[in-house]
Write a protein that holds these residues in place. Structure first.
Motif, short mmCIF file in Angstrom:
data_model
loop_
_atom_site.label_atom_id
_atom_site.label_comp_id
_atom_site.label_asym_id
_atom_site.label_seq_id
_atom_site.Cartn_x
_atom_site.Cartn_y
_atom_site.Cartn_z
N MET A 1 0.85 -1.20 0.00
CA MET A 1 0.00 0.00 0.00
C MET A 1 0.88 1.25 0.00
O MET A 1 1.90 1.30 0.68
N LYS A 2 0.48 2.23 -0.80
CA LYS A 2 1.19 3.50 -0.84
C LYS A 2 1.23 4.10 0.57
O LYS A 2 0.21 4.11 1.26
N PRO A 3 2.40 4.60 1.01
CA PRO A 3 2.43 5.15 2.37
C PRO A 3 1.65 6.47 2.45
O PRO A 3 1.37 7.09 1.43
N HIS A 4 1.31 6.85 3.66
CA HIS A 4 0.69 8.17 3.81
C HIS A 4 1.79 9.19 4.07
O HIS A 4 2.93 8.82 4.35
N LEU A 150 -9.85 6.17 7.97
CA LEU A 150 -8.56 6.56 7.39
C LEU A 150 -8.32 5.82 6.07
O LEU A 150 -7.86 6.40 5.08
N GLU A 151 -8.66 4.55 6.07
CA GLU A 151 -8.47 3.75 4.85
C GLU A 151 -9.35 4.26 3.71
O GLU A 151 -8.96 4.24 2.54
N LEU A 161 -2.52 12.26 5.90
CA LEU A 161 -3.48 11.77 6.90
C LEU A 161 -2.89 11.80 8.31
O LEU A 161 -1.70 11.58 8.50
N ALA A 162 -3.76 12.09 9.27
CA ALA A 162 -3.40 11.95 10.68
C ALA A 162 -4.66 11.55 11.43
O ALA A 162 -5.77 11.68 10.90
N TRP A 192 -0.86 2.09 9.50
CA TRP A 192 0.38 2.48 8.82
C TRP A 192 1.42 2.78 9.89
O TRP A 192 1.11 3.47 10.86
N THR A 193 2.63 2.35 9.63
CA THR A 193 3.71 2.72 10.53
C THR A 193 3.84 4.23 10.44
O THR A 193 3.78 4.79 9.36
#
Ligand code: PEP
Ligand code: MN
Length: 264
Positions: A1-4, A150-151, A161-162, A192-193
């Motif tokens: 998945m693309k990181p945020h 968030l997803e 995103l936060a 997400w990490t």
């Protein structure tokens, strides 16, 4: 998945710990101006200015927000403080209007995060905009609903995103307005990490006393910032009067917090 993208990569000059402050509700241009001027005078200018324009109230009969008109007043914030602004959006129309008026960051409130249809509708309205989105935890202690919201943002290409930890309602335990539930994995590492989580002590505590204590706990817990409701005349605020603090009190709270890096 693309990181945020993390807060520092939102292109707004924000850093962590991120300090967000401003009134629960935008009430009038004069109110916004007074808050800005006091923030400046008290050296309590946040990095990001918050104001509720649309207020989802639990029960009818109280102030439900000034609406689109209030978005125009955000220019007053830009003029006096030259900082980005954030407002809550609760449906697609709010999201479209926030974009139209150049709001820098939007947030999704706890009463909206519980509703996947509303969240999806907001995501669609924001699609293609690149606006950062902060998602408050849902009213109930359900991490999957929080992560799901968030997803949904991420799935339409929104990658700035936060999350905001504002506590969870509890029918029996009334020590807090909304219990912080520190024992839950609110770091959201499962999504997400590096997902940054901002603490909102105002809606956790529900009154002025105790905001400092929760803020410090949040920092010790390793959260990444604070959203503190701030009003020049809290007792006469049109919403959440008991929990808002003056800009002077905000400065005192921020000066009292030990922002030291948490232990690994
Ligand atoms: C608010 O931020 O004023 C608000 C309504 O918060 P929440 O969605 O956390 O109740
Ligand atoms: Mn509020």
């Amino acid at each position: 998945m693309k990181p945020h993208k993390q807060i520092k990569d939102w292109g707004l000059g924000l850093t962590t710990p991120l300090i967000i402050a401003g009134p629960c509700s935008a009430e009038s241009p004069e109110q916004i101006e007074k808050i800005c001027l006091e923030m400046k005078a008290e050296n309590a200018v946040p990095q990001l200015f918050r104001a509720g324009i649309w207020k989802p109230r639990t029960r009818p009969g109280s102030f439900e927000g000034i609406g689109e008109e209030g978005l125009k007043w955000m220019e007053i914030v830009r003029h006096h403080l030259n900082i980005p602004i954030t407002v809550e959006v609760g449906n697609a129309t709010h999201a479209e209007l926030a974009l139209k008026h150049g709001v820098d960051v939007v947030w999704i409130g706890a009463r909206t995060t519980v509703n996947p249809f509303a969240v999806q509708e907001i995501a669609e309205a924001l699609r293609g905009s690149d606006v950062p989105v902060m998602v408050k935890n849902p009213m109930n202690p359900d991490l999957d609903l929080w992560m799901g919201a968030l997803e949904r943002m991420h799935a339409v290409g929104l990658d700035k995103l936060a999350a905001i930890h504002r506590g969870f309602s509890d029918a029996y335990d009334k020590r807090f307005r909304n219990k912080p539930n520190w024992s839950m994995p609110i770091h959201l590492k499962r999504v997400w990490t590096g997902m940054e989580v901002i603490n909102d002590p105002s809606h956790i505590v529900g009154k002025r006393d105790g905001i400092l204590d929760i803020s410090q706990r949040a920092m010790n817990f390793g959260l990444d910032g604070l959203m503190i409701e701030t009003h020049h005349d809290p007792d006469n605020a049109w919403s959440d009067a008991k929990q808002q603090v003056t800009p002077k009190a905000l400065r005192e709270i921020l000066n009292s917090i030990d922002f030291k890096e948490p232990l690994e």
